[in-house]
Scaffold this active site. Structure first.
Site, PDB file in Angstrom:
ATOM      1  N   ALA A 209      88.604  17.421 -45.744  1.00  0.00           N
ATOM      2  CA  ALA A 209      87.444  16.629 -46.184  1.00  0.00           C
ATOM      3  C   ALA A 209      86.237  17.538 -46.345  1.00  0.00           C
ATOM      4  CB  ALA A 209      87.156  15.547 -45.155  1.00  0.00           C
ATOM      5  N   ASN A 210      85.101  16.964 -46.751  1.00  0.00           N
ATOM      6  CA  ASN A 210      83.860  17.734 -46.786  1.00  0.00           C
ATOM      7  C   ASN A 210      82.738  16.903 -46.177  1.00  0.00           C
ATOM      8  OD1 ASN A 210      82.468  16.180 -48.966  1.00  0.00           O
ATOM      9  ND2 ASN A 210      84.281  16.839 -50.095  1.00  0.00           N
ATOM     10  N   ARG A 211      81.538  17.439 -46.155  1.00  0.00           N
ATOM     11  CA  ARG A 211      80.452  16.810 -45.390  1.00  0.00           C
ATOM     12  C   ARG A 211      79.617  15.823 -46.216  1.00  0.00           C
ATOM     13  NH1 ARG A 211      76.655  19.932 -43.427  1.00  0.00           N
ATOM     14  NH2 ARG A 211      77.048  21.766 -44.696  1.00  0.00           N
ATOM     15  N   SER A 212      80.091  15.414 -47.368  1.00  0.00           N
ATOM     16  CA  SER A 212      79.289  14.469 -48.167  1.00  0.00           C
ATOM     17  C   SER A 212      79.237  13.108 -47.472  1.00  0.00           C
ATOM     18  CB  SER A 212      79.913  14.322 -49.562  1.00  0.00           C
ATOM     19  OG  SER A 212      79.283  13.264 -50.242  1.00  0.00           O
ATOM     20  N   ALA A 276      81.515  14.613 -54.043  1.00  0.00           N
ATOM     21  CA  ALA A 276      82.033  15.946 -53.725  1.00  0.00           C
ATOM     22  C   ALA A 276      83.560  15.803 -53.682  1.00  0.00           C
ATOM     23  CB  ALA A 276      81.477  16.418 -52.398  1.00  0.00           C
TER      24      ALA A 276
END
Ligand code: PMT
Length: 405
Positions: A209-212, A276
């Site tokens: 995952a990412n931090r969006s 993102a």
């Protein structure tokens, strides 16, 4: 901006939910609206006009003002030029008066005199609420164009758990905002907006995952709604609540997002890719949870679909979406990298996002972006709340749409 300097009449009738009306008045005033409150006699038994005067900074009116002769035809003066009449809470008797066109107190006279949109938030006990006469009155008002918010199911003053609770002030405020925005410059336009990050499964419990957080995309959805657009919001996993009026589609993976975007864009005027999207995903997610006792696992990755590239192909075939706006999250060579993405993905506009600063970008309430047009014109924006960045991008979208037709 929608509520800024908009004169709103807030009618309050006699229900215990009247205490929530003061919160609504306060929220409206904080959004910049000029709120004139009118209380019925029964409302005054639950809450004082002074409460409303204090939160709105404007006089609150009662039947006493109607009869004291200080102002000439007060109901006409209040109704003239009002942008919206909200009655919250609205109980059974004043509801019946509204449908019958009766005018025997200040609020009912104002309602008869006003030619602005009407938004009502009914509140009454469960049995009263489902009475056929009440239901018929609500139907009549809806047929005449009134917007009815609630009532909700929940705990009522009588102790009943039933439908009859007034909707929360934030919901009424959102509905008011949506109602007032419908004639905005993006009226009859469809905007597809993506938000948040995608999650690619590694095993049944883990994801890449990412931090969006979704904040920037949701702010864009709200700004597009405020400008009158019909909004389809395609969101990765986030706890943010849906802006009122947006049609939301939740997705998890890049592939799900690609599918949803391609489908939604069939007849869309604009696509704004704020999400993102993961560029890679595990080639073969494990069927069972990977056990740490077996040592550190190597995870093979493969590329995900590039949604903007797929959209470009669809646009060449169908002409939709008419305008495509992308973002570029960059930690170095901001303008150079963003310009390359703008060209490579054939975008009308790109928001180059400097994500090297921990206090803006991913997860934060503020963002620092530079807008770059297809003609190469560069417009650096100062660090701003994401809501303001969103308004500026929607302003640019208005210009792009105007030039495209
Ligand atoms: O959600 P927040 O916490 O509010 O944070 C906002 C944000 C930082 C996520 C947002 O402002 C932002 O910069 N979004 C773009 C992030 C990104 O994925 O950038 P990129 O440079 O990797 O991608 C370029 C463009 O291609 C983006 O419009 C992206 O949506 C799109 N893309 C990317 C990968 C992919 N497989 N398909 C795509 O269409």
């Amino acid at each position: 901006m929608i509520l800024k300097n908009k004169r709103i009449i807030l009618g309050v009738t006699g229900s215990i939910a009247a205490y929530k009306a003061s919160d609504l008045a306060s929220k409206l005033a904080q959004a910049g609206a000029l709120v004139d409150t009118v209380l019925t006699q029964a409302a005054e038994r639950f809450i004082s006009p002074l409460t409303f005067q204090s939160v709105t900074g404007r006089p609150a009116f009662t039947d006493g003002d109607l009869w004291n002769g200080q102002s000439h035809v007060l109901h006409q003066q209040l109704a003239a030029g009002a942008g919206l009449l909200i009655i919250a809470p609205l109980t059974a008797h004043p509801l019946a008066k509204l449908t019958q066109g009766l005018g025997n107190d200040l609020l009912s006279l104002v309602a008869l005199s006003a030619d602005c949109p009407l938004l009502i938030a009914p509140a009454m006990d469960g049995g009263m609420c489902k009475h056929p006469a009440v239901q018929e009155n609500l139907r009549l008002l809806r047929e005449r164009g009134a917007v009815i918010v609630g009532p909700e199911h929940g705990h009522l003053a009588s102790g009943l758990e039933a439908v009859g609770r007034m909707s929360e002030p934030s919901e009424i405020l959102g509905q008011a905002r949506y109602l007032l925005s419908r004639s905005g410059p993006l009226k009859n336009r469809v905007a597809v907006i993506t938000a948040g990050g995608t999650q690619e499964p590694v095993d049944p419990v883990r994801v890449l995952a990412n931090r969006s957080s979704g904040k920037q995309g949701f702010a864009l959805a709200q700004a597009a709604l405020d400008a009158g657009a019909q909004v389809i919001l395609i969101a990765g996993p986030t706890a943010l609540s849906t802006p009122i009026g947006a049609q939301r589609k939740n997705v998890h993976t890049a592939e799900e997002m690609a599918h949803a975007v391609l489908h939604a864009c069939h007849e869309a005027d604009a696509l704004i890719m704020t999400a993102a999207v993961a560029d890679f995903k595990p080639s073969q997610p494990a069927r069972q949870k990977i056990k740490k006792d077996n040592g550190l696992a190597a995870i093979d990755l493969e590329p995900t679909p590039d949604i903007l590239k797929l959209i470009e192909r669809q646009r060449r075939q169908t002409g939709f979406p008419k305008i495509v706006i992308g973002f570029a999250a960059e930690s170095e060579c901001l303008i150079e990298n963003a310009m390359a993405k703008l060209k490579n993905k054939n975008l009308s506009l790109i928001a180059a996002n400097n994500v090297s600063d921990e206090n803006s970008g991913f997860g934060a309430d503020v963002n620092q972006v530079t807008l770059i047009g297809a003609d190469g014109a560069v417009e650096p924006l100062p660090r701003l709340p994401k809501t303001e960045i969103a308004q500026k991008i929607i302003q640019r979208l208005l210009g792009l749409l105007a030039n495209s037709s």
